[in-house]
Design an enzyme around this catalytic site. Structure first.
Site, PDB file in Angstrom:
ATOM      1  N   ASP A  74      65.960  14.697  24.363  1.00  0.00           N
ATOM      2  CA  ASP A  74      67.580  13.621  23.816  1.00  0.00           C
ATOM      3  C   ASP A  74      68.344  14.339  22.290  1.00  0.00           C
ATOM      4  O   ASP A  74      69.601  13.430  22.227  1.00  0.00           O
ATOM      5  CB  ASP A  74      67.133  12.565  24.570  1.00  0.00           C
ATOM      6  CG  ASP A  74      66.968  11.620  25.251  1.00  0.00           C
ATOM      7  OD1 ASP A  74      66.938  13.132  26.105  1.00  0.00           O
ATOM      8  OD2 ASP A  74      65.834  11.032  25.935  1.00  0.00           O
TER       9      ASP A  74
ATOM     10  N   HIS B 212      57.840  10.867  20.446  1.00  0.00           N
ATOM     11  CA  HIS B 212      57.474  11.097  22.040  1.00  0.00           C
ATOM     12  C   HIS B 212      56.376  10.323  22.017  1.00  0.00           C
ATOM     13  O   HIS B 212      55.378  10.735  21.008  1.00  0.00           O
ATOM     14  CB  HIS B 212      57.452  12.375  21.957  1.00  0.00           C
ATOM     15  CG  HIS B 212      57.568  12.326  23.673  1.00  0.00           C
ATOM     16  ND1 HIS B 212      56.599  12.400  24.419  1.00  0.00           N
ATOM     17  CD2 HIS B 212      58.660  12.357  24.721  1.00  0.00           C
ATOM     18  CE1 HIS B 212      57.221  13.054  25.630  1.00  0.00           C
ATOM     19  NE2 HIS B 212      57.808  12.550  25.897  1.00  0.00           N
TER      20      HIS B 212
HETATM   21  N1  CMC Z   1      61.743   6.351  14.442  1.00  0.00           N
HETATM   22  C1  CMC Z   1      61.302   5.168  13.305  1.00  0.00           C
HETATM   23  N2  CMC Z   1      59.646   5.315  13.611  1.00  0.00           N
HETATM   24  C2  CMC Z   1      59.337   6.378  14.800  1.00  0.00           C
HETATM   25  C3  CMC Z   1      60.014   6.210  15.634  1.00  0.00           C
HETATM   26  C4  CMC Z   1      61.367   6.513  15.467  1.00  0.00           C
HETATM   27  N3  CMC Z   1      62.194   7.438  16.588  1.00  0.00           N
HETATM   28  N4  CMC Z   1      58.727   6.591  16.802  1.00  0.00           N
HETATM   29  C5  CMC Z   1      58.625   5.980  15.839  1.00  0.00           C
HETATM   30  N5  CMC Z   1      58.094   5.482  14.975  1.00  0.00           N
HETATM   31  C6  CMC Z   1      56.822   4.596  14.280  1.00  0.00           C
HETATM   32  C7  CMC Z   1      56.824   3.293  15.068  1.00  0.00           C
HETATM   33  O1  CMC Z   1      57.361   2.605  14.285  1.00  0.00           O
HETATM   34  C8  CMC Z   1      55.197   3.760  14.797  1.00  0.00           C
HETATM   35  O2  CMC Z   1      54.988   3.878  13.481  1.00  0.00           O
HETATM   36  P1  CMC Z   1      53.182   2.537  12.850  1.00  0.00           P
HETATM   37  O3  CMC Z   1      52.334   3.796  12.976  1.00  0.00           O
HETATM   38  O4  CMC Z   1      53.356   3.137  10.939  1.00  0.00           O
HETATM   39  O5  CMC Z   1      53.658   1.319  13.360  1.00  0.00           O
HETATM   40  C9  CMC Z   1      54.848   5.055  14.915  1.00  0.00           C
HETATM   41  O6  CMC Z   1      55.499   6.230  14.868  1.00  0.00           O
HETATM   42  C10 CMC Z   1      54.022   6.034  16.473  1.00  0.00           C
HETATM   43  O7  CMC Z   1      54.934   4.776  17.243  1.00  0.00           O
HETATM   44  P2  CMC Z   1      55.208   3.974  18.446  1.00  0.00           P
HETATM   45  O8  CMC Z   1      56.513   3.175  19.076  1.00  0.00           O
HETATM   46  O9  CMC Z   1      53.643   3.252  18.673  1.00  0.00           O
HETATM   47  O10 CMC Z   1      55.175   5.608  19.412  1.00  0.00           O
HETATM   48  P3  CMC Z   1      55.168   5.588  21.271  1.00  0.00           P
HETATM   49  O11 CMC Z   1      54.903   6.517  21.915  1.00  0.00           O
HETATM   50  O12 CMC Z   1      55.305   4.242  22.241  1.00  0.00           O
HETATM   51  O13 CMC Z   1      56.974   5.596  20.848  1.00  0.00           O
HETATM   52  C11 CMC Z   1      58.912   6.300  21.768  1.00  0.00           C
HETATM   53  C12 CMC Z   1      57.352   6.291  21.521  1.00  0.00           C
HETATM   54  C13 CMC Z   1      60.042   7.807  22.588  1.00  0.00           C
HETATM   55  C14 CMC Z   1      59.200   5.659  22.696  1.00  0.00           C
HETATM   56  C15 CMC Z   1      59.893   6.087  20.057  1.00  0.00           C
HETATM   57  O14 CMC Z   1      59.171   7.348  19.279  1.00  0.00           O
HETATM   58  C16 CMC Z   1      60.700   5.865  19.881  1.00  0.00           C
HETATM   59  O15 CMC Z   1      61.232   4.513  20.118  1.00  0.00           O
HETATM   60  N6  CMC Z   1      62.028   6.922  19.780  1.00  0.00           N
HETATM   61  C17 CMC Z   1      63.243   7.061  19.999  1.00  0.00           C
HETATM   62  C18 CMC Z   1      64.029   6.605  20.628  1.00  0.00           C
HETATM   63  C19 CMC Z   1      63.668   8.309  21.848  1.00  0.00           C
HETATM   64  O16 CMC Z   1      64.041   9.172  21.357  1.00  0.00           O
HETATM   65  N7  CMC Z   1      62.909   8.098  22.718  1.00  0.00           N
HETATM   66  C20 CMC Z   1      62.927   8.783  24.048  1.00  0.00           C
HETATM   67  C21 CMC Z   1      62.193   9.638  24.189  1.00  0.00           C
HETATM   68  S1  CMC Z   1      61.809  11.249  24.768  1.00  0.00           S
HETATM   69  C22 CMC Z   1      62.985  11.449  26.092  1.00  0.00           C
HETATM   70  C23 CMC Z   1      62.110  10.209  26.999  1.00  0.00           C
HETATM   71  O17 CMC Z   1      61.188   9.979  27.717  1.00  0.00           O
HETATM   72  O18 CMC Z   1      63.035  10.145  28.166  1.00  0.00           O
END
Ligand code: CMC
Length: 429
Positions: free
Chosen positions: A364, A307
């Site tokens: 989710d 998140h």
């Molecule tokens: N699986 C594997 N690695 C992950 C994941 C994941 N689900 N989420 C983040 N990471 C890693 C990412 O690769 C990065 O690693 P590094 O620092 O080595 O490059 C690190 O964690 C930080 O990730 P980020 O993409 O910079 O984080 P963000 O804040 O931009 O993204 C997120 C947040 C929710 C989009 C992301 O965690 C994600 O894609 N999660 C899966 C989709 C999901 O469950 N979404 C629902 C969110 S909650 C409800 C809502 O908002 O509606």
């Protein structure tokens, strides 16, 4: 003394003292409004990770501690004691209703549940297999046309009526998304039923039989809707506010929110979680998928994990996890996907990659499992989320319209394209 932060341009030596504002909770914010005027600069913050886009008194969340408050009330207390319709009242009005206010609120929502009969025809323009989120966004935008000339968004009474219409009509729209895809006739709301019950009745009843939704299902949906009702300035809410800032029709703003919610990084994750668990297929395959999620050369991510704000357990996920266990026990369901989900959660939470990055299961991860236990098809999961979140969107829209700093949202950019050059006629290129 007013707290300030000094920004120094080490190229020109010019300085700017930016005032710092403190909210009730949360990090203070640096006010950079005069940055361009004084130093001729913008700020760059991809994904708005450190940008506060507005002042808001609706929802507070502390991602480090895993705290979520609506109008000051902890989500755990609302989940335990309240109903979705009462939480919606709270989000919109700022206070919990008295008994009389609640009765009037409940009555007024019932009175607005019907949609114009012509709206039903709109659905048939969609292909039989259209994704329900596509239908929901289109039909919600179409509702704007029924009220456009009669809605004066500068009038507080008109805004409140609009909020009631959104809260009342979206379940009707959502139920028809499901029925259209299933080839079932549309059902009118039944005012003798409660809000959640009415939604289930419009969605799942059969023309040939009486329908009483199971109490356990009503309770589970009410809880899920409370947990999804609002979540401060996330992508879809910010979209609603940005659309609203141009003084667009509020139903069109909500439709913009629905579109943004659809993506799998946001609300679409609930559907993506179930698809992922189906693909994993068996608890023994979990390590393989965890390894894929960690592999930087593989685009696969664990859906329902991570998140932007929560760097701790999502407090909503803790509540849903428990509800999911209770529901499956109570319905005596043996859900193979739940076993895979529990194994995935166990392995991921012990894994250094997820621990280091503070990636916990989010709301989710579990909500889809509850929807599935209630026999709601996966393509409808994000529609359920949108239904609940439309309450938060319209509360945030109302707050925006009352904001003394109201002006159109207009971010700037860092231009990295070509320098100015002369046009070359097509024959000379
Ligand atoms: N699986 C594997 N690695 C992950 C994941 C994941 N689900 N989420 C983040 N990471 C890693 C990412 O690769 C990065 O690693 P590094 O620092 O080595 O490059 C690190 O964690 C930080 O990730 P980020 O993409 O910079 O984080 P963000 O804040 O931009 O993204 C997120 C947040 C929710 C989009 C992301 O965690 C994600 O894609 N999660 C899966 C989709 C999901 O469950 N979404 C629902 C969110 S909650 C409800 C809502 O908002 O509606």
């Amino acid at each position: 003394m007013t707290r300030t932060v000094t920004i120094t341009d080490n190229k020109t030596g010019r300085q700017l003292e930016c005032p710092v504002s403190e909210g009730t909770y949360g990090p203070p914010v640096i006010n950079t409004q005069s940055l361009y005027k004084e130093l001729g600069m913008f700020t760059l913050d991809p994904g708005y990770a450190t940008t506060a886009s507005c002042r808001s008194a609706i929802t507070y969340l502390d991602g480090e501690k895993g705290i979520l408050l609506h109008r000051g009330y902890p989500i755990e207390q609302l989940a335990q004691n309240s109903t979705f319709l009462e939480v919606v009242y709270l989000l919109i009005h700022g206070e919990l209703p008295t008994r009389q206010q609640m009765d009037e609120w409940d009555h007024s929502i019932k009175m607005h549940m019907m949609t114009h009969e012509h709206l039903a025809r709109f659905y048939s323009a969609y292909r039989y297999d259209a994704h329900p989120m596509s239908i929901m966004a289109g039909v919600t935008s179409a509702i704007a046309s029924y009220y456009h000339d009669r809605t004066d968004i500068s009038d507080p009474d008109n805004r409140l009526i609009t909020a009631r219409r959104v809260v009342a009509k979206i379940p009707n729209v959502a139920s028809k998304c499901y029925r259209y895809a299933s080839g079932l006739p549309f059902v009118y709301p039944d005012n003798s039923r409660s809000y959640i019950e009415n939604f289930m009745y419009m969605t799942f009843s059969w023309p040939t039989e009486d329908y009483e939704p199971p109490a356990v299902a009503i309770r589970a949906l009410d809880l899920l809707f409370i947990l999804h009702a609002d979540h401060e300035q996330n992508a879809s809410t910010s979209t609603v506010r940005l659309a609203g800032s141009s003084e667009a029709n509020p139903f069109a703003c909500v439709a913009a929110g629905i579109t943004t919610l659809w993506g799998k990084s946001h609300g679409g994750a609930n559907e993506a979680v179930i698809r992922m668990l189906e693909e994993i297929g068996n608890p023994s395959n979990v390590p393989k998928y965890v390894a894929k999620a960690k592999d930087k050369n593989d685009p696969f991510r664990l859906m329902g994990f991570g998140h932007r704000v929560y760097k701790n357990y999502d407090p909503r996920a803790i509540i849903i996890r428990e509800a999911c266990h209770d529901l499956l026990d109570e319905m005596n369901l043996n859900q193979p996907l739940f076993e895979i989900a529990m194994e995935l959660e166990r392995i991921a939470l012990e894994d250094e990659y997820f621990i280091e990055r503070k990636l916990y299961p989010n709301v989710d991860f579990y909500s889809g499992l509850i929807y599935q236990a209630l026999r709601i098809p996966a393509s409808m999961f994000t529609v359920m989320f949108a239904l609940a979140r439309s309450a938060g969107w319209i509360a945030q829209w109302m707050e925006l319209m009352e904001d003394k700093d109201f002006r159109i949202g207009r971010p700037r950019q860092l231009y990295i394209g070509e320098k100015s050059r002369d046009y070359v006629p097509i024959g000379e290129r």
